[in-house]
Write an enzyme that holds these catalytic residues in place. Structure first.
Site, PDB file in Angstrom:
ATOM      1  N   GLY A 155       0.856  -1.189   0.000  1.00 12.59           N
ATOM      2  CA  GLY A 155       0.000   0.000   0.000  1.00 12.59           C
ATOM      3  C   GLY A 155       0.885   1.230   0.000  1.00 12.59           C
ATOM      4  N   ILE A 157       2.529   2.796   2.497  1.00 13.57           N
ATOM      5  CA  ILE A 157       3.800   2.701   3.239  1.00 13.57           C
ATOM      6  C   ILE A 157       4.719   1.676   2.568  1.00 13.57           C
ATOM      7  CG2 ILE A 157       4.883   2.184   5.470  1.00 13.57           C
ATOM      8  CD1 ILE A 157       2.262   3.203   6.801  1.00 13.57           C
ATOM      9  N   THR A 235       6.737  -3.004  11.117  1.00 10.89           N
ATOM     10  CA  THR A 235       6.345  -1.658  11.561  1.00 10.89           C
ATOM     11  C   THR A 235       4.835  -1.477  11.375  1.00 10.89           C
ATOM     12  OG1 THR A 235       6.904  -0.838   9.349  1.00 10.89           O
ATOM     13  CG2 THR A 235       8.565  -0.514  11.062  1.00 10.89           C
ATOM     14  N   ARG A 237       1.548  -3.916  12.567  1.00 10.34           N
ATOM     15  CA  ARG A 237       0.869  -4.202  13.830  1.00 10.34           C
ATOM     16  C   ARG A 237       1.423  -5.503  14.402  1.00 10.34           C
ATOM     17  NH1 ARG A 237      -0.355   0.325  13.831  1.00 10.34           N
ATOM     18  NH2 ARG A 237      -2.398   1.311  14.060  1.00 10.34           N
ATOM     19  N   GLU A 266       1.100  -3.876  23.864  1.00  8.02           N
ATOM     20  CA  GLU A 266       1.901  -2.653  24.002  1.00  8.02           C
ATOM     21  C   GLU A 266       1.450  -1.909  25.243  1.00  8.02           C
ATOM     22  OE1 GLU A 266       1.751  -0.442  20.322  1.00  8.02           O
ATOM     23  OE2 GLU A 266       2.608  -2.090  19.204  1.00  8.02           O
ATOM     24  N   HIS A 285       6.901   1.505  19.328  1.00  8.25           N
ATOM     25  CA  HIS A 285       5.869   1.964  18.383  1.00  8.25           C
ATOM     26  C   HIS A 285       6.044   3.454  18.034  1.00  8.25           C
ATOM     27  CE1 HIS A 285       1.572   0.960  16.842  1.00  8.25           C
ATOM     28  NE2 HIS A 285       2.184   1.809  16.045  1.00  8.25           N
TER      29      HIS A 285
HETATM   30  C1  GLV Z   1       0.553   3.836  13.612  1.00  9.05           C
HETATM   31  O1  GLV Z   1       0.855   2.714  13.881  1.00  9.05           O
HETATM   32  C2  GLV Z   1      -0.629   4.187  12.882  1.00  9.05           C
HETATM   33  O2  GLV Z   1      -1.416   3.304  12.504  1.00  9.05           O
HETATM   34  O3  GLV Z   1      -0.810   5.383  12.664  1.00  9.05           O
END
Ligand code: GLV
Length: 331
Positions: A155, A157, A235, A237, A266, A285
């Site tokens: 996507g 990112i 990075t 979930r 978390e 995170h």
């Molecule tokens: C961070 O993990 C977000 O989803 O913005």
């Protein structure tokens, strides 16, 4: 009457100002997340709520809030909100996509480098006084340049990570629900199945959302497909990776290293076995945590919240069907 809003955490002053201009608001001004019970009580009294990814907004919170019209989540992900329950009740949900793409892609790359080149181990080595001499084989790691990068979820990112990888002469393969022909053409990325990707990549980087389909996507069988020299970076979930399986793989050096910014629980408990391993880099995170990006996220979340409460259609609705069924004035 001015809408009543709850803001579940201290956010950028500019964003609070946007809300204050047209709403009455209460805010949880604390560095720790608001306790679930207080959040539930506050949502009950609110027309709108601005949440963060550490707030679990479950079905009871939504059905128990008679006036709730909008939940604006200051995150790209929205797995912390029961979207089905919100949609069923006609409650709008918004997120903050796009603006955090490059900041998060930068952090993924930082983890590629840190885990592959053993940066944290190396720094600890120096700080603890163990550096006696330059040694040819001291703290040798794995090269990033020219390596094969496997991206799970191409996507926004994932594509931004792929663009960075081009500068490091990496070969890019990816798997995704749909083929992304544009990125394939632009970056020479190759579409692959998950098992092909896992067995051929030197670095595997996760960028898909956490959904019922992706929960536990990377577990014992998937890690067993990875090369012994490979690095896993997450990075996205925490719930996408089975952390027990990853611990075993790292402990027995079935893969070379991992870099994790996200965890199924978390904050990561201090007694977690992953903390005992040298070959994993662990971050709290911070994917989108640049000052500029966190400010833009707060402003976007506040603007959407106000739109939803003043008869306009918020720009970043994750459940647009709500607006089709309960039409509001067009923004
Ligand atoms: C961070 O993990 C977000 O989803 O913005």
């Amino acid at each position: 009457m001015r809408p009543s809003v709850y803001i579940s955490r201290s956010i950028a002053r500019e964003a609070v100002g946007i809300i204050a201009a047209s709403c009455d608001y209460r805010i949880w001004n604390n560095d720790q997340p608001v306790p679930a019970k207080i959040l539930e009580e506050e949502i009950k009294k609110s027309d709108g709520v601005l949440t963060t990814l550490s707030d679990q907004v479950n079905v009871a919170f939504i059905t128990g809030a008679p006036n709730l019209k909008i939940i604006s989540n200051m995150a790209a992900g929205f797995d912390n909100i029961d979207i089905g329950a919100a949609t069923a009740k006609g409650v709008m949900v918004t997120n903050t996509p796009g603006i955090l793409t490059n900041t998060t892609a930068d952090l993924a790359f930082a983890l590629f480098l840190a885990a592959s080149r053993r940066l944290v181990e190396a720094e600890n080595f120096l700080r603890s006084g163990q550096w006696q001499a330059w040694e040819p084989l001291l703290l040798t790691g794995r090269d990033i340049y020219g390596a094969t990068l496997g991206i799970i979820g191409l996507g926004q990112i994932g594509s931004a990570v792929a663009r960075r990888a081009k500068g490091f002469d990496m070969n890019i393969i990816y798997c995704n629900r749909k083929r992304n022909h544009q990125t394939e053409a632009e970056l020479g990325a190759t579409y692959a199945s998950l098992s092909e990707l896992l067995s051929t990549s030197d670095i595997v980087s996760i960028h898909c959302p956490l959904t019922a389909e992706t929960r536990g996507l990377i577990s014992y069988g998937e890690l067993a497909l990875m090369k012994p020299a490979a690095v896993l970076v997450n990075t996205a979930r925490g719930g996408i990776v089975d952390e027990g399986a990853l611990y075993e793989a790292l402990l027995h050096r079935r893969i070379f290293a991992a870099g994790l910014d996200v965890f199924s629980q978390e904050p990561l408990p201090l007694a977690h076995p992953l903390l005992k391993l040298p070959n994993v880099v662990l971050l709290p995170h911070i994917g989108s945590a640049s000052i500029a990006t966190r400010t833009k996220m707060a402003i976007m979340a506040a603007s959407d919240l106000v739109s939803g409460l003043t008869g306009k259609i918020p720009l970043h609705l994750v459940n647009p069907e709500v607006v089709r069924e309960y039409p509001t004035e067009k923004s």
